[in-house]
Design a protein around this motif. Structure first.
Motif, short mmCIF file in Angstrom:
data_model
loop_
_atom_site.label_atom_id
_atom_site.label_comp_id
_atom_site.label_asym_id
_atom_site.label_seq_id
_atom_site.Cartn_x
_atom_site.Cartn_y
_atom_site.Cartn_z
N ARG A 1 0.84 -1.19 0.00
CA ARG A 1 0.00 0.00 0.00
C ARG A 1 0.88 1.23 0.00
O ARG A 1 1.75 1.37 0.86
N LEU A 2 0.66 2.12 -0.96
CA LEU A 2 1.40 3.38 -1.01
C LEU A 2 0.45 4.51 -0.59
O LEU A 2 -0.39 4.95 -1.37
N ASP A 3 0.56 4.93 0.66
CA ASP A 3 -0.40 5.88 1.21
C ASP A 3 -0.06 7.34 0.97
O ASP A 3 -0.85 8.22 1.30
N ARG A 4 1.12 7.60 0.41
CA ARG A 4 1.45 8.96 0.00
C ARG A 4 1.84 8.95 -1.49
O ARG A 4 2.92 9.38 -1.88
N PHE A 5 0.92 8.45 -2.28
CA PHE A 5 1.13 8.35 -3.73
C PHE A 5 0.45 9.54 -4.41
O PHE A 5 -0.71 9.85 -4.12
N TYR A 6 1.16 10.19 -5.31
CA TYR A 6 0.64 11.38 -5.97
C TYR A 6 0.49 11.15 -7.47
O TYR A 6 1.41 10.68 -8.14
#
Length: 318
Positions: free
Chosen positions: A57-62
């Motif tokens: 899970r990439l929770d700071r993906f832009y």
């Protein structure tokens, strides 16, 4: 592009190259808050949660942009939207751009695009792509494509390499079924595949089935939670209810994708990347981006920060 570099840079053992399958899945206007694993007050996403629990899970993906076409150009090229010549809607991806589809096809993959394209310079509602369109997916490395210019909804009219076809049912389920047919043919031919599955959900207009809107309530784990969810749904307008109902179907289609790959015995050796093209929409209740500030079209966190999951059992530890 990170995913392309990872796949094309796989280790070599003797003369054999390990070539995993790759599926890039992108929602259209899915906000940061709209996942079960972020404890959304209404929406349950059991299938996305399952992929997240089994992967990364990439929770700071832009996203590359706060609107969709620039992000899509960036995903295909690994370049910033300004460099691709697609700073906003209404700009076609230039022919000189080198796409990941072309690169991975040159590495021996069969390539397919399914769903929204929005890189041929057209604005407005989604329409099927003409075969003579100079900027259709086939011009950028896709062997197979079943595509539409922009957003699409239930009972979609799509273009299969320039020939129009009408489909029935939820659009997310339609394109996932087509992507699985593509994967099945590739698996039988023992050829690795690269599939781009770009949903039309949850972009407006919102049209969900009554069953999927009811599922918003039925997903509660007990009667107390169902009553609480019913209270939320009763306070929503029709616009918001249909919006969230579409997401129920989209999440279900992710389960169909995972189960289909498992039946084909290729799930473990398939990289699935899920994300959204930009932040969530304003005017939807419950919020699509809370606790972030802003929404689609804005350069605040809510316009750029989106859910992202990488699932690849052979290489990514849960």
């Amino acid at each position: 592009m990170m995913v392309g570099g990872t796949v094309l840079g796989q280790s070599v053992s003797g003369d054999e190259v390990n070539r995993p399958n790759v599926i890039l899945v992108m929602a259209d206007d899915l906000g940061y808050a709209q996942t079960g694993y972020f404890q959304h007050p209404l929406l349950k996403t059991p299938e996305l949660d399952r992929l997240a629990a089994g992967g990364l899970r990439l929770d700071r993906f832009y996203a590359a942009s706060a609107v969709c076409s620039p992000t899509r150009a960036s995903v295909l090229t690994g370049r910033s939207p300004v460099r691709t010549g697609v700073p906003s809607h209404g700009h076609a991806l230039r022919h000189q751009e080198r796409s990941i589809a072309t690169a991975i096809r040159n590495a021996g993959y069969v390539t397919g695009h399914f769903g929204k394209w929005h890189l041929n310079g057209l604005r407005g509602p989604g329409v099927p792509i003409l075969g003579e369109d100079r900027f259709h997916p086939g011009r950028f490395g896709f062997d197979v494509w079943l595509s539409v210019t922009n957003f699409f909804d239930r009972d979609p009219l799509l273009s299969r390499r320039g020939k129009f076809e009408a489909f029935e049912g939820d659009s997310s389920e339609v394109i996932v079924k087509e992507a699985l047919d593509f994967a099945s043919r590739s698996a039988r031919a023992q050829q690795p595949f690269f599939a781009v599955v770009w949903y039309g959900t949850p972009h407006s207009p919102f049209v969900a089935s009554d069953e999927d809107m009811q599922t918003l309530v039925d997903a509660g784990k007990d009667e107390d939670e169902k009553a609480k969810l019913q209270q939320i749904v009763d306070g929503m307008d029709e616009y918001s209810r249909n919006h969230y109902g579409e997401l129920v179907a989209m999440d279900r289609s992710l389960g169909t994708l995972r189960e289909g790959l498992e039946r084909l015995r290729v799930l473990d050796d398939t990289l699935i990347w899920f994300c959204s093209d930009n932040g969530g929409l304003s005017g939807i209740e419950p919020s699509t981006t809370a606790p972030l500030r802003g929404h689609k079209s804005q350069l605040y966190e809510g316009g750029l920060r989106v859910p992202c999951v990488l699932h690849w059992p052979d290489q990514i530890q849960a």
